[in-house]
Enzyme design. Structure first.
Site, PDB file in Angstrom:
ATOM      1  N   TRP A 181       0.771  -1.325   0.060  1.00  0.00           N
ATOM      2  CA  TRP A 181       0.038   0.080   0.133  1.00  0.00           C
ATOM      3  C   TRP A 181       0.848   1.416   0.037  1.00  0.00           C
ATOM      4  CZ3 TRP A 181      -4.789   2.187   0.188  1.00  0.00           C
ATOM      5  CH2 TRP A 181      -4.842   3.518   0.697  1.00  0.00           C
ATOM      6  N   ASN A 190       0.164   5.893   0.229  1.00  0.00           N
ATOM      7  CA  ASN A 190      -0.604   6.918   0.022  1.00  0.00           C
ATOM      8  C   ASN A 190       0.400   8.145  -0.122  1.00  0.00           C
ATOM      9  OD1 ASN A 190      -0.905   5.989   3.150  1.00  0.00           O
ATOM     10  ND2 ASN A 190      -1.590   8.185   3.417  1.00  0.00           N
ATOM     11  N   ASP A 191       0.257   9.619   0.452  1.00  0.00           N
ATOM     12  CA  ASP A 191       0.755  10.504   0.168  1.00  0.00           C
ATOM     13  C   ASP A 191       2.448  10.333  -0.290  1.00  0.00           C
ATOM     14  OD1 ASP A 191      -1.226  10.919   1.752  1.00  0.00           O
ATOM     15  OD2 ASP A 191      -0.491  12.461   3.149  1.00  0.00           O
ATOM     16  N   GLN A 234       4.330   7.577   1.833  1.00  0.00           N
ATOM     17  CA  GLN A 234       3.289   6.981   3.220  1.00  0.00           C
ATOM     18  C   GLN A 234       3.024   5.436   2.480  1.00  0.00           C
ATOM     19  OE1 GLN A 234       1.677   8.244   6.307  1.00  0.00           O
ATOM     20  NE2 GLN A 234       3.860   9.078   5.716  1.00  0.00           N
ATOM     21  N   GLU A 275      -5.019  19.058   4.947  1.00  0.00           N
ATOM     22  CA  GLU A 275      -3.871  18.128   5.259  1.00  0.00           C
ATOM     23  C   GLU A 275      -2.691  18.599   4.095  1.00  0.00           C
ATOM     24  OE1 GLU A 275      -5.658  14.039   6.575  1.00  0.00           O
ATOM     25  OE2 GLU A 275      -5.719  14.502   4.515  1.00  0.00           O
TER      26      GLU A 275
HETATM   27  C1  FRU Z   1      -3.372  12.693   4.087  1.00  0.00           C
HETATM   28  C2  FRU Z   1      -2.970  12.259   5.440  1.00  0.00           C
HETATM   29  C3  FRU Z   1      -1.932  12.813   6.164  1.00  0.00           C
HETATM   30  C4  FRU Z   1      -1.139  12.077   7.049  1.00  0.00           C
HETATM   31  C5  FRU Z   1      -1.096  10.781   6.334  1.00  0.00           C
HETATM   32  C6  FRU Z   1      -1.089   9.494   7.091  1.00  0.00           C
HETATM   33  O1  FRU Z   1      -3.796  11.612   3.015  1.00  0.00           O
HETATM   34  O2  FRU Z   1      -3.933  11.809   6.021  1.00  0.00           O
HETATM   35  O3  FRU Z   1      -2.517  14.007   6.612  1.00  0.00           O
HETATM   36  O4  FRU Z   1      -0.009  12.521   7.368  1.00  0.00           O
HETATM   37  O5  FRU Z   1      -2.189  10.990   5.456  1.00  0.00           O
HETATM   38  O6  FRU Z   1      -0.864   8.505   6.292  1.00  0.00           O
END
Ligand code: FRU
Length: 499
Positions: free
Chosen positions: A19, A21-22, A38, A204
């Site tokens: 997985w 994310n950011d 992430q 965010e």
């Molecule tokens: C944005 C977020 C950030 C945080 C991260 C956690 O997608 O929620 O605010 O740092 O992802 O994975």
């Protein structure tokens, strides 16, 4: 034969088995672009947050590396940024061989003395980003808040000298908070921006950077990027921006980039400034230290509305193409324009068309080729037609497609994935997104990048962008352009396979 589509993108980054994310810690250092992100090193849904790592020379071919900064018993390692500490202000490296310093959010766990809070911490690398050490004095900046996160740090040169500036969020107050430091360890509060424009639930991943307007270095404006979730224009997660001024202490938005609330206290989201009008461009931030003052952003191509349910395995979720951004005068105002970073060695287009008239008819274009992405570049005069449309990743029998259409009466560009293929994996996925687009001397200019599970649309030189994920059924590769309700002139059209 297994005909289950695999959806693994060709020109977009995904982690091999896990997985993500950011994007985090985007930095250019010693001729290498670093993409940290992430990452759940142990699964393909959100969890165990750590910084994954990949590198690239060209922002297109990426090599995955071992996890860079791992979460542990004490903390999840949430989003943040990296700077090259050229002056060795932190003492982690030397002036000759500067350290890379990561400023990340410690999301403290139950077992920690800091439990219940999010605070900013440091890690450093003295081997060009390959291995990282958490600073023993962490966290370096807290405010007793449970939602203080996503620090983006940049070097700032002011009349009073140079320092580091941090933008971070107080997420549930919908505020960007600014701090400054001489050494990355001791931080001084500067100011707060927000709430403003699209307020949503949580702000965010902010970013703040200067850009010349129309390339004029005597006219530099500052851009404040604020991602928010939910509450974006297309629903769920998305990124907005403000154009204004930063004086080393405070960011002030230009009046023309602020949207006053209506009489009932609500803000018309359609008047806010959006990085992307689609569903799948989130947590977008820019590279530090990019060469030649280029400002290059990457976003996470996903939406928290359904992120954990995407029908892919073993990996889940990928990044957008890198986008070079600038400020240009659009309708008299300084606005962000974005162009995708694309392969230079694409070979010639598979199909080129010039000055072709389509009168209430459709034209078949080359199919998408399995194992390639598709770049479609077009200059179209919608003329007397009511709509001009592209059907992408379509079924040969016309039963399914992702449809991009321009409505000449409403001046709106719509990306519709309601019949794009697998939409059933989440009830919030089926959607059609639209953005206002003005013709430029009667011309609609489009650049579309169609990969295995995404469509990114750059219209009018990148003044309007729409990005959506799509999950077409196996074999759905048909591509066509059509005119309805009149005659369209296709002034130029090129389809190129990107592999
Ligand atoms: C944005 C977020 C950030 C945080 C991260 C956690 O997608 O929620 O605010 O740092 O992802 O994975």
């Amino acid at each position: 034969e297994d005909t289950t589509p695999n959806f693994r993108p060709i020109v977009h980054y995904t982690a091999k088995n896990t997985w993500l994310n950011d994007p985090n810690g985007l930095v250019w250092h010693q001729d290498v672009y670093h993409l940290f992100y992430q990452n759940n090193p142990f699964g393909n849904v959100w969890g165990n947050m750590s910084w994954g790592h990949a590198t690239s020379a060209d922002l297109l071919h990426w090599t995955e590396h071992p996890v860079a900064i791992a979460g542990d018993e004490e903390e999840d390692v949430f989003s943040g940024s990296i700077v090259v500490d050229h002056g060795n202000t932190s003492g982690f490296g030397t002036v000759e061989d500067p350290a890379l310093v990561a400023i990340y959010t410690s999301a403290f766990k139950e077992g920690s003395a800091h439990r219940g809070t999010q605070a900013q911490s440091l890690a450093f690398s003295t081997d060009a980003g390959m291995t990282w050490t958490k600073y023993a004095g962490n966290p370096v900046l807290g405010r007793g808040s449970a939602h203080f996160r996503d620090p983006k740090v940049f070097p700032y040169e002011g009349p009073a000298g140079s320092c580091w500036v941090m933008v971070a969020v107080e997420a549930r107050h919908q505020q960007v908070v600014l701090y400054r430091s001489a050494n990355l360890k001791d931080w001084e509060y500067l100011s707060t921006f927000g709430p403003a424009n699209a307020i949503g639930a949580e702000w965010e991943c902010p970013d703040l950077f200067p850009l010349p307007v129309d390339g004029d270095t005597d006219n530099v404006k500052w851009v404040l990027v604020v991602n928010l979730n939910p509450g974006a224009v297309a629903g769920g997660s998305g990124g907005q921006y403000f154009v204004g001024h930063f004086d080393g202490v405070q960011f002030t938005a230009d009046p023309d980039s602020l949207v006053p609330a209506d009489a009932d206290g609500t803000t018309d989201l359609r008047h806010c400034l959006w990085l992307d009008w689609g569903r799948d461009y989130y947590a977008a931030v820019s590279f530090s230290n990019a060469p030649e003052n280029r400002r290059i952003m990457i976003g996470w191509m996903n939406n928290w509305d359904y992120a954990n349910s995407l029908p892919t395995s073993p990996w889940r979720s990928g990044m957008s193409l890198a986008r070079e951004v600038g400020l240009a005068t659009v309708d008299g105002l300084p606005r962000l324009v974005q162009r995708p970073v694309l392969p230079l060695d694409g070979g010639g287009p598979a199909c080129t068309i010039q000055d072709l008239e389509l009168a209430d008819s459709r034209l078949q274009l080359p199919d998408a080729i399995p194992g390639s992405a598709q770049l479609i570049e077009a200059e179209i005069l919608p003329g007397t037609a009511r709509t001009v449309a592209f059907r992408l990743l379509g079924a040969k029998d016309g039963s399914a497609a992702t449809v991009l259409s321009f409505d000449t009466v409403k001046d709106r560009l719509t990306l519709d994935r309601r019949n794009s293929g697998n939409i059933a994996f989440h009830d919030k996925f089926a959607s059609a997104e639209s953005a206002p687009v003005k013709l430029d001397g009667g011309v609609l200019r489009l650049r579309l990048v169609v990969d295995q599970c995404s469509v990114e649309v750059f219209a009018q030189g990148g003044a309007v962008v729409l990005s959506d994920l799509v999950f077409p059924l196996a074999g759905n590769q048909s591509t066509e352009v059509s005119a309805e309700g009149g005659t369209v002139t296709v002034r130029k059209l090129a389809v190129t396979a990107l592999s």
